[in-house]
Design a protein around this motif. Structure first.
Motif, mmCIF file in Angstrom:
data_model
loop_
_atom_site.group_PDB
_atom_site.id
_atom_site.type_symbol
_atom_site.label_atom_id
_atom_site.label_comp_id
_atom_site.label_asym_id
_atom_site.label_seq_id
_atom_site.Cartn_x
_atom_site.Cartn_y
_atom_site.Cartn_z
ATOM 1 N N VAL A 193 29.601 39.159 55.430
ATOM 2 C CA VAL A 193 28.896 40.324 54.990
ATOM 3 C C VAL A 193 29.821 41.117 53.974
ATOM 4 O O VAL A 193 29.005 41.679 53.103
ATOM 5 C CB VAL A 193 28.928 41.495 56.410
ATOM 6 N N LYS A 194 30.894 41.320 53.887
ATOM 7 C CA LYS A 194 32.079 41.825 52.799
ATOM 8 C C LYS A 194 32.194 41.016 51.827
ATOM 9 O O LYS A 194 33.104 41.011 50.798
ATOM 10 C CB LYS A 194 33.045 42.548 53.377
ATOM 11 N N SER A 195 31.434 39.846 51.756
ATOM 12 C CA SER A 195 31.856 38.863 50.528
ATOM 13 C C SER A 195 31.535 39.506 49.049
ATOM 14 O O SER A 195 30.364 40.185 49.041
ATOM 15 C CB SER A 195 31.072 37.490 50.666
ATOM 16 N N ARG A 196 32.471 39.381 48.169
ATOM 17 C CA ARG A 196 32.279 39.903 46.719
ATOM 18 C C ARG A 196 31.476 38.923 45.872
ATOM 19 O O ARG A 196 31.033 39.265 44.773
ATOM 20 C CB ARG A 196 33.427 40.319 46.182
ATOM 21 N N HIS A 197 31.204 37.714 46.439
ATOM 22 C CA HIS A 197 30.690 36.761 45.688
ATOM 23 C C HIS A 197 29.178 36.513 46.320
ATOM 24 O O HIS A 197 28.641 35.812 45.823
ATOM 25 C CB HIS A 197 31.396 35.433 45.853
ATOM 26 N N ALA A 198 28.668 37.184 47.356
ATOM 27 C CA ALA A 198 27.596 36.759 48.000
ATOM 28 C C ALA A 198 26.350 36.963 47.118
ATOM 29 O O ALA A 198 25.476 36.066 46.966
ATOM 30 C CB ALA A 198 27.154 37.692 49.300
ATOM 31 N N ALA A 199 26.364 38.171 45.996
ATOM 32 C CA ALA A 199 25.316 38.129 45.104
ATOM 33 C C ALA A 199 25.142 37.238 44.230
ATOM 34 O O ALA A 199 23.960 36.879 43.542
ATOM 35 C CB ALA A 199 25.612 39.841 44.727
ATOM 36 N N LEU A 200 26.157 36.658 43.670
ATOM 37 C CA LEU A 200 26.338 35.515 42.789
ATOM 38 C C LEU A 200 25.588 34.209 43.341
ATOM 39 O O LEU A 200 25.154 33.553 42.421
ATOM 40 C CB LEU A 200 27.713 35.370 42.289
ATOM 41 N N THR A 201 25.055 34.377 44.762
ATOM 42 C CA THR A 201 24.480 32.992 45.155
ATOM 43 C C THR A 201 23.106 33.039 45.423
ATOM 44 O O THR A 201 22.316 32.005 45.853
ATOM 45 C CB THR A 201 25.224 32.615 46.677
ATOM 46 N N GLN A 202 22.648 34.321 45.211
ATOM 47 C CA GLN A 202 21.030 34.550 45.256
ATOM 48 C C GLN A 202 20.356 33.601 44.490
ATOM 49 O O GLN A 202 20.644 33.592 43.318
ATOM 50 C CB GLN A 202 20.598 35.982 45.243
ATOM 51 N N PRO A 203 19.120 33.016 45.106
ATOM 52 C CA PRO A 203 18.194 32.488 43.907
ATOM 53 C C PRO A 203 17.841 33.093 42.860
ATOM 54 O O PRO A 203 17.624 34.496 42.922
ATOM 55 C CB PRO A 203 17.167 31.917 44.910
#
Length: 249
Positions: free
Chosen positions: A42-52
């Motif tokens: 949930v709090k990953s700072r990289h999550a948005a970078l993995t979105q298609p």
């Protein structure tokens, strides 16, 4: 070794309990796989970078080829609106899967990247998604070495007003050469004009165009025939897109 590339996420998949593996179409290094640790948290700072469909700058470590491991990154364009609209997401998913299946790992060429970027930007900006996608398909055919020719007969080079195109032979056939492919498709002048335009046009130059619905439906059949014959790919995203088209108002 540390790499810094500009890329677009064309595939994202879960890996283990909290990680993701993304496939990037990059401007300078072709297609690259990158492991993003903790991306599902949930709090990953990289999550948005993995979105298609996300376009960004990615910095990762990689040794002796193979999978890289993300160190840091910065989003250039999230294309959030594409993921929020079911129809646009379907078109964008098809574009990304088509490129993913056609482009070989680390096959170098900025053309792939620039055309995908232009495709996603066209979908985001409200241009007719079907026209955007068919032009993108034409660019994929050309980049893969199967670009059709509509300016003149692909058999003899003659220029006439023939309305026949041959997916099998890769382009237009004059009336004298029509017999070489009995399955050649007869198209209307409007569709032939679009095909000729697509052959010459860079996707980045596409403006807002209005095309009659019957012309678009005919164009879809012709482009599907060329894609099936020349590339022969079975794409899940295309099947889903076809299902959505049945319900689109």
């Amino acid at each position: 070794m540390l790499y810094r590339v500009e890329g677009i996420v064309i595939r994202s998949m879960d890996y283990g309990e909290g990680n993701k593996i993304i496939t990037l179409c990059t401007e300078t290094s072709g297609k690259i796989g990158v492991l993003v640790r903790g991306a599902k948290k949930v709090k990953s700072r990289h999550a948005a970078l993995t979105q298609p469909f996300t376009q960004g700058e990615y910095v990762f470590f990689r040794q002796n080829g193979g999978l890289g491991t993300l160190n840091q990154g910065e989003i250039i364009e999230s294309h959030f609106s594409l993921r929020e609209d079911l129809f646009l997401a379907a078109y964008a998913s098809y574009a990304c899967e088509l490129l993913d299946k056609t482009l070989q790992d680390e096959e170098i060429g900025s053309f792939w990247y620039t055309q995908l970027k232009a495709c996603l930007e066209g979908l985001t900006s409200g241009k007719d998604p079907q026209i955007v996608i068919h032009l993108f398909e034409m660019k994929i055919l050309q980049a893969a070495g199967y670009g059709p020719s509509f300016e003149s007969c692909v058999s003899c080079g003659r220029v006439d007003d023939s309305p026949y195109v041959s997916p099998r032979l890769g382009g237009r056939l004059c009336r004298s050469c029509r017999h070489q492919d009995p399955a050649a498709m007869q198209v209307t002048p409007g569709v032939l004009k679009l095909l000729t335009l697509f052959e010459r046009m860079d996707l980045r130059r596409l403006g807002n165009v209005e095309v009659k619905e019957e012309t678009k439906q005919e164009l879809k059949k012709v482009m599907r025939a060329f894609m099936d014959v020349q590339l022969g790919l079975k794409l899940k995203s295309l099947h889903f897109l076809d299902q959505l088209d049945k319900y689109e108002i």
